[in-house]
Design an enzyme around this catalytic site. Sequence first.
Site, short mmCIF file in Angstrom:
data_model
loop_
_atom_site.label_atom_id
_atom_site.label_comp_id
_atom_site.label_asym_id
_atom_site.label_seq_id
_atom_site.Cartn_x
_atom_site.Cartn_y
_atom_site.Cartn_z
N HIS A 1 0.82 -1.21 0.00
CA HIS A 1 0.00 0.00 0.00
C HIS A 1 0.85 1.26 0.00
CE1 HIS A 1 -3.88 1.81 -0.36
NE2 HIS A 1 -3.36 2.82 0.30
N TYR B 1 1.34 5.12 -2.69
CA TYR B 1 1.68 6.53 -2.45
C TYR B 1 3.00 6.88 -3.11
CZ TYR B 1 -2.41 6.17 0.31
OH TYR B 1 -3.71 5.94 0.66
N HIS C 1 -11.65 0.78 -8.79
CA HIS C 1 -11.04 1.80 -7.91
C HIS C 1 -9.64 2.16 -8.38
CE1 HIS C 1 -8.95 3.47 -4.41
NE2 HIS C 1 -8.20 2.39 -4.32
N PHE C 2 -8.83 1.14 -8.68
CA PHE C 2 -7.43 1.54 -8.90
C PHE C 2 -7.16 2.10 -10.30
CE2 PHE C 2 -6.49 -3.23 -9.11
CZ PHE C 2 -6.03 -3.27 -10.41
N HIS C 3 -8.08 1.91 -11.23
CA HIS C 3 -7.88 2.63 -12.49
C HIS C 3 -8.26 4.11 -12.35
CE1 HIS C 3 -7.25 -1.38 -14.12
NE2 HIS C 3 -6.61 -0.77 -15.10
N ARG D 1 -12.65 -10.20 -9.95
CA ARG D 1 -11.48 -9.64 -10.63
C ARG D 1 -10.58 -10.79 -11.07
NH1 ARG D 1 -7.34 -7.06 -6.06
NH2 ARG D 1 -6.07 -6.76 -7.92
N ARG D 2 -9.57 -10.50 -11.87
CA ARG D 2 -8.53 -11.46 -12.27
C ARG D 2 -9.11 -12.78 -12.78
NH1 ARG D 2 -4.03 -10.60 -7.40
NH2 ARG D 2 -3.00 -8.93 -8.46
FE1 HAS Z 1 -6.42 2.18 -2.94
C1 HAS Z 1 -6.84 -1.26 -3.13
C2 HAS Z 1 -7.99 2.22 0.09
C3 HAS Z 1 -5.78 5.56 -2.63
C4 HAS Z 1 -4.29 2.01 -5.63
N1 HAS Z 1 -5.73 0.67 -4.16
C5 HAS Z 1 -6.03 -0.67 -4.09
C6 HAS Z 1 -5.36 -1.38 -5.13
C7 HAS Z 1 -4.61 -0.45 -5.82
C8 HAS Z 1 -4.85 0.83 -5.20
C9 HAS Z 1 -3.69 -0.72 -7.00
O1 HAS Z 1 -8.72 0.20 2.26
C10 HAS Z 1 -5.51 -2.86 -5.45
C11 HAS Z 1 -4.39 -3.69 -4.90
C12 HAS Z 1 -4.58 -5.12 -5.31
O2 HAS Z 1 -4.15 -5.48 -6.42
O3 HAS Z 1 -5.19 -5.89 -4.56
N2 HAS Z 1 -6.86 3.62 -1.56
C13 HAS Z 1 -7.55 3.44 -0.41
C14 HAS Z 1 -7.71 4.72 0.28
C15 HAS Z 1 -7.07 5.66 -0.50
C16 HAS Z 1 -6.54 4.96 -1.64
C17 HAS Z 1 -8.41 4.97 1.56
N3 HAS Z 1 -5.29 3.53 -3.94
C18 HAS Z 1 -5.15 4.86 -3.64
C19 HAS Z 1 -4.21 5.46 -4.54
C20 HAS Z 1 -3.78 4.46 -5.39
C21 HAS Z 1 -4.48 3.25 -4.99
C22 HAS Z 1 -3.79 6.93 -4.51
C23 HAS Z 1 -2.82 4.49 -6.51
C24 HAS Z 1 -2.08 5.50 -6.84
N4 HAS Z 1 -7.27 0.75 -1.77
C25 HAS Z 1 -7.80 0.99 -0.53
C26 HAS Z 1 -8.16 -0.31 0.07
C27 HAS Z 1 -7.82 -1.30 -0.84
C28 HAS Z 1 -7.27 -0.59 -1.99
C29 HAS Z 1 -8.76 -0.55 1.39
C30 HAS Z 1 -7.97 -2.82 -0.66
C31 HAS Z 1 -9.23 -3.29 -1.28
C32 HAS Z 1 -9.34 -4.80 -1.27
O4 HAS Z 1 -10.22 -5.31 -0.56
O5 HAS Z 1 -8.60 -5.50 -1.97
C33 HAS Z 1 -6.93 7.15 -0.15
O6 HAS Z 1 -5.57 7.54 -0.19
C34 HAS Z 1 -7.76 8.02 -1.04
C35 HAS Z 1 -7.81 9.47 -0.53
C36 HAS Z 1 -8.20 10.38 -1.63
C37 HAS Z 1 -9.14 11.32 -1.57
C38 HAS Z 1 -9.46 12.12 -2.81
C39 HAS Z 1 -9.08 13.58 -2.71
C40 HAS Z 1 -9.39 14.26 -3.99
C41 HAS Z 1 -8.52 15.03 -4.72
C42 HAS Z 1 -8.98 15.60 -6.03
C43 HAS Z 1 -9.43 17.04 -5.89
C44 HAS Z 1 -9.87 17.57 -7.20
C45 HAS Z 1 -9.68 18.84 -7.63
C46 HAS Z 1 -10.09 19.17 -9.03
C47 HAS Z 1 -9.04 19.92 -6.82
C48 HAS Z 1 -9.92 11.56 -0.34
C49 HAS Z 1 -7.14 15.36 -4.25
C50 HAS Z 1 -11.19 20.18 -9.08
C51 HAS Z 1 -11.67 20.26 -10.48
C52 HAS Z 1 -11.87 21.41 -11.17
C53 HAS Z 1 -12.29 21.34 -12.59
C54 HAS Z 1 -11.69 22.74 -10.58
#
Ligand code: HAS
Length: 558
Positions: free
Chosen positions: A218, A222, A372-374, A435-436
């Site tokens: 995990h 990041y 989610h991860f895409h 998946r997979r």
């Molecule tokens: Fe995740 C599974 C929880 C972030 C990637 N994640 C995965 C897997 C991958 C992955 C590859 O708790 C699968 C692994 C596998 O093969 O089994 N993930 C989270 C949480 C976050 C999170 C809580 N993941 C990521 C990021 C990844 C990523 C970043 C890749 C880079 N994830 C999980 C969990 C699993 C998981 C479980 C396990 C699931 C399972 O059962 O297998 C947090 O870091 C997310 C926080 C993000 C936010 C979003 C903030 C929004 C922003 C955009 C603002 C937009 C603006 C634009 C300003 C709260 C910053 C405005 C627009 C205008 C036009 C003005």
Amino acid sequence: MQVSRPIRNILLIELFVPILLLTLGIYHGLMQVIYRSGVIQRTAVAGLDYYQGLTLHGVINAIVLTTFFAVAFGHATMIFYTKREPNKTATLVSMLLMVIGTGLAAAAILAGKASVLYTFYPPLKAHPAFYIGTAMLIIGSWVPYFDWIRMYLSWKREHPQESTPVAVIGTLVNFTIWFVCTLAVAYEVLVMLVPWSLGWTQEINIMLARTLFWFFGHALVYFWLLPSYIMFYTMLPKLAGGKLYSGNAGRIAFFIFLILSIPIGVHHQFGDPSIGRGVKLTQSILTFGVAIPSFITAFTIAASLEYAARKRGATGLWSWIWKLPFFRKDVYLFGYLINGLILFIFGGLTGLVNASYSLNNVVHNTSFIPGHFHLTVGGPVFLAILGMSIYMLSQLTGKRIYAPVLNTIVPYLWTVGVLIFSAGLMYGGLIGEPRRTNMGLTYLNPSSEQFNPYWVVSSMLGLAGGGIMFTAGLLYFISFFGTCFRKRTAEPVIDLPVSETLHEERRVPLLDSFKPWLVIMGLIIFLTYAPAISDAINNTNRKAPPYKPTDPVPVVRK
Ligand code: HAS
């Protein structure tokens, strides 16, 4: 600024090699959606079988591309902000280790000897070349980290009263996380998997291997994300025509990532029986904590963008958004970064669904997870890598971008594709789509007894979105490789966009020192992972013999 020729050439190799391999990675992304939607009902196409292709797709896109890019971009930020060059020998050794390691791992996968997916969970067993190659890639990426520490300390001695630039903090935080988390996977690979794969040991503790993998796994996400965050904070406000709302917000966000990226890996193991409930609950709560720096980023960057738009004369509560430079060829990098942010709104929210223990039971191991991860690694991470790779290519070669219109529309097309693709996968996941799985053989093959008509719509959405993503990838390759073959028209340089901060910010010593954060990081990791590893060792009754993905019978019988 100018960069010496050897360093420039190494950086260009580090950009070119993974983008070349990405052609294979993206090809197998398309094949995935074709297999899964039942359009073809075969185990293999053109000599590559489903799991072999899925391994190539995951390893190239998620491990090779991201690691090479993080190193190349890390070099660029450290050179640009500290005005120093990295050590040439160390930079060369690092690049060679990464290229040779990648070659070894790729050869093992292409030979069909390592169809173990990017998580390489035992008891699936790969050829030793796969594990050794992966270890070389990782060790190669450690080398520049120590050199950058030297560059940073030398810069700091000359500028004791200046706040360390946000990009330098981001780069050093990222590689500190990377170094610490890869120690666990290095142990897993070198002490457990390689001897087992060579036949020196017969059995393996699966729970311990998985726990060590997710200690790394995990934090790895990041490590993928933080280069994009460096671009959001230090470049995007400038590209939008404005200023960064707060540099210290960026510093706080990076330091929270430093302490919370690692001690949450057990949220991938909620279903693993050996790990106790207390560890799962603690790591679930900390997972919600790691969303805080992303919320800080969302508000800081949204405020910076609004400032930029109002500076361009925008009025109205929401209509300012349309004043941003969305389709301008001269600031194409804006398009790559803003689309990544838009996708990350959905990627972040679905991450919070995964992080909740009870909801995780519904989505774990379903197609919701690749959905989610895409939206995360395939969103802000992938788009920032594509945009910055072509930006650095153009600067380091002094060549103008080929087909700039194509390059400008790539991120928009990709975003439309990912939104459709991920919506399909997540909808499918909620109604049980796994998946997979090569679903064309069974669940989406009307002549199979296991045919499931409920998954037709979701997998067709996946196919449509995947087709659009593939097209965006092709357009990018035309622009990237076309640029390589153009004539040089300018002096090669590294010149990154720099966002000024909106308010004059005083230097806060706590946000300009790594030591206290490193101590907290060590403490939290110890408190969360000592019980997790102890559970994995003590609650596992039997170790497992190796299996091949094609056969339910163990390869070695006792
Ligand atoms: Fe995740 C599974 C929880 C972030 C990637 N994640 C995965 C897997 C991958 C992955 C590859 O708790 C699968 C692994 C596998 O093969 O089994 N993930 C989270 C949480 C976050 C999170 C809580 N993941 C990521 C990021 C990844 C990523 C970043 C890749 C880079 N994830 C999980 C969990 C699993 C998981 C479980 C396990 C699931 C399972 O059962 O297998 C947090 O870091 C997310 C926080 C993000 C936010 C979003 C903030 C929004 C922003 C955009 C603002 C937009 C603006 C634009 C300003 C709260 C910053 C405005 C627009 C205008 C036009 C003005």
